[in-house]
Design a protein around this motif. Structure first.
Motif, PDB file in Angstrom:
ATOM      1  N   ILE A 185       5.377 -13.962 -13.985  1.00 60.05           N
ATOM      2  CA  ILE A 185       4.039 -13.366 -13.809  1.00 60.05           C
ATOM      3  C   ILE A 185       3.950 -12.815 -12.462  1.00 60.05           C
ATOM      4  O   ILE A 185       4.227 -13.145 -11.514  1.00 60.05           O
ATOM      5  CB  ILE A 185       3.098 -14.674 -13.916  1.00 60.05           C
ATOM      6  CG1 ILE A 185       1.451 -13.922 -13.954  1.00 60.05           C
ATOM      7  CG2 ILE A 185       3.070 -15.624 -12.544  1.00 60.05           C
ATOM      8  CD1 ILE A 185       1.056 -13.639 -15.345  1.00 60.05           C
ATOM      9  N   ALA A 186       3.553 -11.456 -12.582  1.00 58.68           N
ATOM     10  CA  ALA A 186       3.119 -10.544 -11.368  1.00 58.68           C
ATOM     11  C   ALA A 186       1.486 -10.454 -11.373  1.00 58.68           C
ATOM     12  O   ALA A 186       0.880 -10.116 -12.313  1.00 58.68           O
ATOM     13  CB  ALA A 186       3.723  -9.294 -11.596  1.00 58.68           C
ATOM     14  N   THR A 187       1.197 -11.010 -10.142  1.00 61.47           N
ATOM     15  CA  THR A 187      -0.481 -10.637 -10.031  1.00 61.47           C
ATOM     16  C   THR A 187      -0.781 -10.054  -8.753  1.00 61.47           C
ATOM     17  O   THR A 187       0.258  -9.757  -7.976  1.00 61.47           O
ATOM     18  CB  THR A 187      -1.136 -12.067 -10.129  1.00 61.47           C
ATOM     19  OG1 THR A 187      -2.399 -11.943 -10.250  1.00 61.47           O
ATOM     20  CG2 THR A 187      -0.975 -13.024  -8.978  1.00 61.47           C
ATOM     21  N   LYS A 188      -2.178  -9.927  -8.220  1.00 60.83           N
ATOM     22  CA  LYS A 188      -2.311  -8.971  -7.095  1.00 60.83           C
ATOM     23  C   LYS A 188      -3.708  -9.640  -6.502  1.00 60.83           C
ATOM     24  O   LYS A 188      -4.616 -10.121  -6.979  1.00 60.83           O
ATOM     25  CB  LYS A 188      -2.519  -7.499  -7.569  1.00 60.83           C
ATOM     26  CG  LYS A 188      -1.700  -7.098  -8.506  1.00 60.83           C
ATOM     27  CD  LYS A 188      -1.961  -5.413  -8.743  1.00 60.83           C
ATOM     28  CE  LYS A 188      -1.075  -5.096 -10.096  1.00 60.83           C
ATOM     29  NZ  LYS A 188      -1.669  -5.188 -11.184  1.00 60.83           N
ATOM     30  N   VAL A 189      -3.335  -9.547  -5.019  1.00 58.26           N
ATOM     31  CA  VAL A 189      -4.624  -9.782  -4.240  1.00 58.26           C
ATOM     32  C   VAL A 189      -5.430  -8.429  -3.929  1.00 58.26           C
ATOM     33  O   VAL A 189      -4.697  -7.478  -3.803  1.00 58.26           O
ATOM     34  CB  VAL A 189      -4.106 -10.484  -3.042  1.00 58.26           C
ATOM     35  CG1 VAL A 189      -3.885 -12.108  -3.162  1.00 58.26           C
ATOM     36  CG2 VAL A 189      -3.040  -9.663  -2.102  1.00 58.26           C
ATOM     37  N   GLU A 190      -6.693  -8.654  -3.839  1.00 60.23           N
ATOM     38  CA  GLU A 190      -7.508  -7.496  -3.770  1.00 60.23           C
ATOM     39  C   GLU A 190      -7.464  -7.306  -2.393  1.00 60.23           C
ATOM     40  O   GLU A 190      -7.751  -5.939  -1.883  1.00 60.23           O
ATOM     41  CB  GLU A 190      -8.829  -7.627  -4.303  1.00 60.23           C
ATOM     42  CG  GLU A 190      -8.772  -7.862  -5.998  1.00 60.23           C
ATOM     43  CD  GLU A 190      -7.814  -7.110  -6.374  1.00 60.23           C
ATOM     44  OE1 GLU A 190      -7.953  -6.044  -6.470  1.00 60.23           O
ATOM     45  OE2 GLU A 190      -7.047  -7.652  -7.439  1.00 60.23           O
ATOM     46  N   GLU A 191      -7.545  -8.220  -1.342  1.00 56.66           N
ATOM     47  CA  GLU A 191      -7.802  -7.780  -0.095  1.00 56.66           C
ATOM     48  C   GLU A 191      -6.646  -7.101   0.685  1.00 56.66           C
ATOM     49  O   GLU A 191      -5.382  -7.386   0.355  1.00 56.66           O
ATOM     50  CB  GLU A 191      -8.024  -9.184   0.653  1.00 56.66           C
ATOM     51  CG  GLU A 191      -9.195  -9.881   0.275  1.00 56.66           C
ATOM     52  CD  GLU A 191      -8.886 -11.024  -0.974  1.00 56.66           C
ATOM     53  OE1 GLU A 191      -7.856 -10.810  -1.455  1.00 56.66           O
ATOM     54  OE2 GLU A 191      -9.857 -11.595  -1.307  1.00 56.66           O
ATOM     55  N   HIS A 192      -6.811  -6.326   1.327  1.00 52.18           N
ATOM     56  CA  HIS A 192      -5.807  -5.606   2.182  1.00 52.18           C
ATOM     57  C   HIS A 192      -5.626  -6.427   3.696  1.00 52.18           C
ATOM     58  O   HIS A 192      -4.600  -6.381   4.114  1.00 52.18           O
ATOM     59  CB  HIS A 192      -6.048  -4.095   2.448  1.00 52.18           C
ATOM     60  CG  HIS A 192      -6.075  -3.569   1.095  1.00 52.18           C
ATOM     61  ND1 HIS A 192      -6.110  -1.948   0.930  1.00 52.18           N
ATOM     62  CD2 HIS A 192      -5.785  -3.952  -0.108  1.00 52.18           C
ATOM     63  CE1 HIS A 192      -6.146  -1.876  -0.379  1.00 52.18           C
ATOM     64  NE2 HIS A 192      -5.867  -2.867  -0.999  1.00 52.18           N
ATOM     65  N   TYR A 193      -6.688  -7.008   4.005  1.00 47.59           N
ATOM     66  CA  TYR A 193      -6.621  -7.603   5.393  1.00 47.59           C
ATOM     67  C   TYR A 193      -7.181  -9.060   5.362  1.00 47.59           C
ATOM     68  O   TYR A 193      -7.642  -9.416   4.288  1.00 47.59           O
ATOM     69  CB  TYR A 193      -7.427  -6.969   6.486  1.00 47.59           C
ATOM     70  CG  TYR A 193      -6.752  -5.352   6.656  1.00 47.59           C
ATOM     71  CD1 TYR A 193      -5.811  -5.218   7.433  1.00 47.59           C
ATOM     72  CD2 TYR A 193      -7.341  -4.588   5.842  1.00 47.59           C
ATOM     73  CE1 TYR A 193      -4.853  -4.024   7.660  1.00 47.59           C
ATOM     74  CE2 TYR A 193      -6.543  -3.218   6.379  1.00 47.59           C
ATOM     75  CZ  TYR A 193      -5.328  -3.028   7.036  1.00 47.59           C
ATOM     76  OH  TYR A 193      -4.945  -1.778   7.034  1.00 47.59           O
ATOM     77  N   ASN A 194      -7.185  -9.871   6.175  1.00 47.96           N
ATOM     78  CA  ASN A 194      -7.751 -11.150   6.251  1.00 47.96           C
ATOM     79  C   ASN A 194      -7.231 -11.798   5.120  1.00 47.96           C
ATOM     80  O   ASN A 194      -7.787 -12.330   4.026  1.00 47.96           O
ATOM     81  CB  ASN A 194      -9.402 -11.325   6.292  1.00 47.96           C
ATOM     82  CG  ASN A 194      -9.875 -10.524   7.358  1.00 47.96           C
ATOM     83  OD1 ASN A 194      -9.544 -10.804   8.454  1.00 47.96           O
ATOM     84  ND2 ASN A 194     -10.892  -9.908   7.350  1.00 47.96           N
TER      85      ASN A 194
ATOM     86  N   ILE B 164       3.756 -11.832  -6.041  1.00 50.88           N
ATOM     87  CA  ILE B 164       2.547 -11.495  -5.568  1.00 50.88           C
ATOM     88  C   ILE B 164       2.506 -10.138  -4.632  1.00 50.88           C
ATOM     89  O   ILE B 164       3.510  -9.853  -4.029  1.00 50.88           O
ATOM     90  CB  ILE B 164       1.708 -12.381  -4.596  1.00 50.88           C
ATOM     91  CG1 ILE B 164       0.330 -12.452  -4.328  1.00 50.88           C
ATOM     92  CG2 ILE B 164       2.366 -12.415  -3.175  1.00 50.88           C
ATOM     93  CD1 ILE B 164      -0.624 -13.215  -5.320  1.00 50.88           C
ATOM     94  N   GLN B 165       1.267  -9.491  -5.221  1.00 48.46           N
ATOM     95  CA  GLN B 165       1.223  -7.669  -4.608  1.00 48.46           C
ATOM     96  C   GLN B 165       0.068  -7.510  -4.041  1.00 48.46           C
ATOM     97  O   GLN B 165      -0.874  -8.092  -4.448  1.00 48.46           O
ATOM     98  CB  GLN B 165       1.548  -6.809  -5.826  1.00 48.46           C
ATOM     99  CG  GLN B 165       2.756  -7.279  -6.770  1.00 48.46           C
ATOM    100  CD  GLN B 165       2.642  -6.534  -8.062  1.00 48.46           C
ATOM    101  OE1 GLN B 165       3.414  -5.689  -8.350  1.00 48.46           O
ATOM    102  NE2 GLN B 165       2.077  -7.182  -9.139  1.00 48.46           N
ATOM    103  N   ILE B 166       0.083  -6.848  -3.065  1.00 39.48           N
ATOM    104  CA  ILE B 166      -1.291  -6.211  -2.780  1.00 39.48           C
ATOM    105  C   ILE B 166      -1.589  -5.062  -3.527  1.00 39.48           C
ATOM    106  O   ILE B 166      -0.725  -4.325  -3.892  1.00 39.48           O
ATOM    107  CB  ILE B 166      -1.098  -5.484  -1.053  1.00 39.48           C
ATOM    108  CG1 ILE B 166      -0.721  -6.602  -0.160  1.00 39.48           C
ATOM    109  CG2 ILE B 166      -2.360  -4.844  -0.568  1.00 39.48           C
ATOM    110  CD1 ILE B 166      -1.560  -6.872   0.703  1.00 39.48           C
ATOM    111  N   HIS B 167      -2.997  -5.190  -4.015  1.00 39.09           N
ATOM    112  CA  HIS B 167      -3.289  -4.419  -5.187  1.00 39.09           C
ATOM    113  C   HIS B 167      -4.113  -3.115  -4.458  1.00 39.09           C
ATOM    114  O   HIS B 167      -4.975  -3.138  -3.683  1.00 39.09           O
ATOM    115  CB  HIS B 167      -4.342  -5.132  -5.718  1.00 39.09           C
ATOM    116  CG  HIS B 167      -4.808  -4.383  -7.008  1.00 39.09           C
ATOM    117  ND1 HIS B 167      -5.693  -4.739  -8.075  1.00 39.09           N
ATOM    118  CD2 HIS B 167      -4.270  -3.279  -7.750  1.00 39.09           C
ATOM    119  CE1 HIS B 167      -5.910  -4.395  -9.296  1.00 39.09           C
ATOM    120  NE2 HIS B 167      -4.843  -3.309  -8.998  1.00 39.09           N
ATOM    121  N   SER B 168      -3.352  -2.099  -4.579  1.00 41.77           N
ATOM    122  CA  SER B 168      -3.936  -0.897  -4.173  1.00 41.77           C
ATOM    123  C   SER B 168      -3.658   0.506  -4.928  1.00 41.77           C
ATOM    124  O   SER B 168      -2.995   0.397  -5.875  1.00 41.77           O
ATOM    125  CB  SER B 168      -3.412  -0.326  -2.698  1.00 41.77           C
ATOM    126  OG  SER B 168      -2.030   0.283  -2.841  1.00 41.77           O
TER     127      SER B 168
END
Ligand SMILES: NC(=O)c1ccc[n+]([C@@H]2O[C@H](COP(=O)([O-])OP(=O)(O)OC[C@H]3O[C@@H](n4cnc5c(N)ncnc54)[C@H](OP(=O)(O)O)[C@@H]3O)[C@@H](O)[C@H]2O)c1
Length: 321
Positions: A119-128, A149-153
């Motif tokens: 499973i590959a998922t993403k977090v929406e936050e780029h900071y904090n 886990i990926q930074i979603h951009s």
């Protein structure tokens, strides 16, 4: 560059697995020749772990929750696994905050598929970025550890070159995730992603690449190969909108020479073009149809086009009216 290939699952194994899920009839509809051929895998450079080259994206298709829809999505996941795939890409904001992750988690639980999924998922936050962010995804997915886990951009939410991947490294060190990465979906974001990749050397990047959008060949794929970063390909069919590749080939026959590398559909033509690039680790086309999942898995079997064949494919596609 010749991509390394290997056998992961045979027809016998796939049918045994399918029988357990009650989808043997569905698989028996797949030509035996197609099922008996190997699904290719490629290594994640940072670990050597091998991933099947065709996965599933859930960006557009996981937005409704009716029993019928859930059954259809469950069947797609089963088809992926029975056909030798493992990679499922999602994000904490797909379908509305937490929706797709929660539905995936519930289907994993009902079906017993969870141990077989990467499973590959993403977090929406780029900071904090705090551990609570990834822990919320873990809870929704019903997992003790997230594979990637990926930074979603992307164009709607760009990152800058100074994006900090330190918190993701910390999560990896804490055992919350196995791999870390960052995503993009537009060519103009590639310079920043390359700068981030060079600085932080994540395990993965996810990037847009298709036979209709080949900027990745100039920028990002060469850097990923140089740095030993795995790549997941988003928008392999150009997405759902006006750039969708199927619009351009509607009603048009495949060229005869596509048979030379076992292509039987336009989807396989498009995906095999991408997989013929040695720096591509896996493609993650989105679909909400079992037959499309089967079709897409077919791109992971049999020979891939070499450099000259890829050039011919790109030229053929570019010259289509
Ligand atoms: N910034 C980011 O991180 C980012 C951005 C975009 C996408 N992504 C990820 O990448 C994944 C893939 O991108 P995408 O889903 O937007 O677009 P895509 O995979 O390029 O295209 C999906 C479209 O192709 C159709 N399709 C799929 N298989 C087919 C087949 N065999 N024959 C004919 N049509 C077929 C789908 O329709 P059906 O549903 O009818 O099959 C859908 O309309 C996403 O799901 C998401 O996980 C990430």
């Amino acid at each position: 560059m010749d991509p390394p290939e290997t056998l992961t699952r045979t027809r016998r194994e796939a049918l045994a697995l399918a029988g357990g899920f009650g989808i043997a009839p569905l698989l028996s509809a797949i030509p035996a020749a197609a099922q008996s051929r190997p699904i290719a895998t490629r290594p994640i450079p940072s670990s050597g772990e091998r991933l099947p080259v065709v996965g599933l994206g859930t960006g557009q298709n996981w937005r409704t929750d009716t029993p019928e829809y859930r059954a259809a999505l469950s069947a797609i996941l089963r088809t992926l696994i029975a056909g030798g795939g493992t990679v499922v890409d999602t994000a904490s904001n797909y379908g509305g905050y937490g929706f797709a992750e929660r539905m995936l988690g519930e289907i994993f639980g009902e079906s017993g598929l969870r141990p077989r999924i990467f499973i590959a998922t993403k977090v929406e936050e780029h900071y904090n970025l705090y551990p609570s962010t990834v822990k919320a995804s873990l809870q929704r997915l019903g997992l003790s550890k997230i594979d990637l886990i990926q930074i979603h951009s992307g164009s709607y939410s760009p990152v800058s070159a100074d994006q900090d991947l330190g918190p993701l490294r910390d999560w990896k060190a804490q055992g919350l995730v196995r791999y870390i990465g960052i995503t993009t979906d537009y060519d103009r974001g590639f310079a920043d992603i390359e700068a981030i990749m060079r600085r932080w050397k994540p395990d993965f990047i996810m990037l847009n690449y298709s036979i209709g959008d080949r900027e990745a060949e100039r920028r990002l794929l060469p850097a990923a190969a140089e740095l030993g970063v795995a790549t997941l390909i988003d928008l392999p069919f150009g997405g759902h909108g006006s750039n969708n590749l199927f619009r351009k080939v509607q009603g048009k026959p495949l060229p005869d020479w596509a048979r030379d590398f076992d292509v039987t559909s336009w989807a396989q033509f498009f995906l095999k073009y991408l997989l013929g690039h040695g720096a591509v680790t896996a493609v993650i086309p989105g679909t909400n149809k079992v037959e499309h999942m089967e079709d897409n898995l077919g791109a992971g079997r049999g020979p891939l086009p070499d450099a000259a064949q890829r050039q011919r494919m790109a030229q053929f596609f570019a010259e289509l009216a």
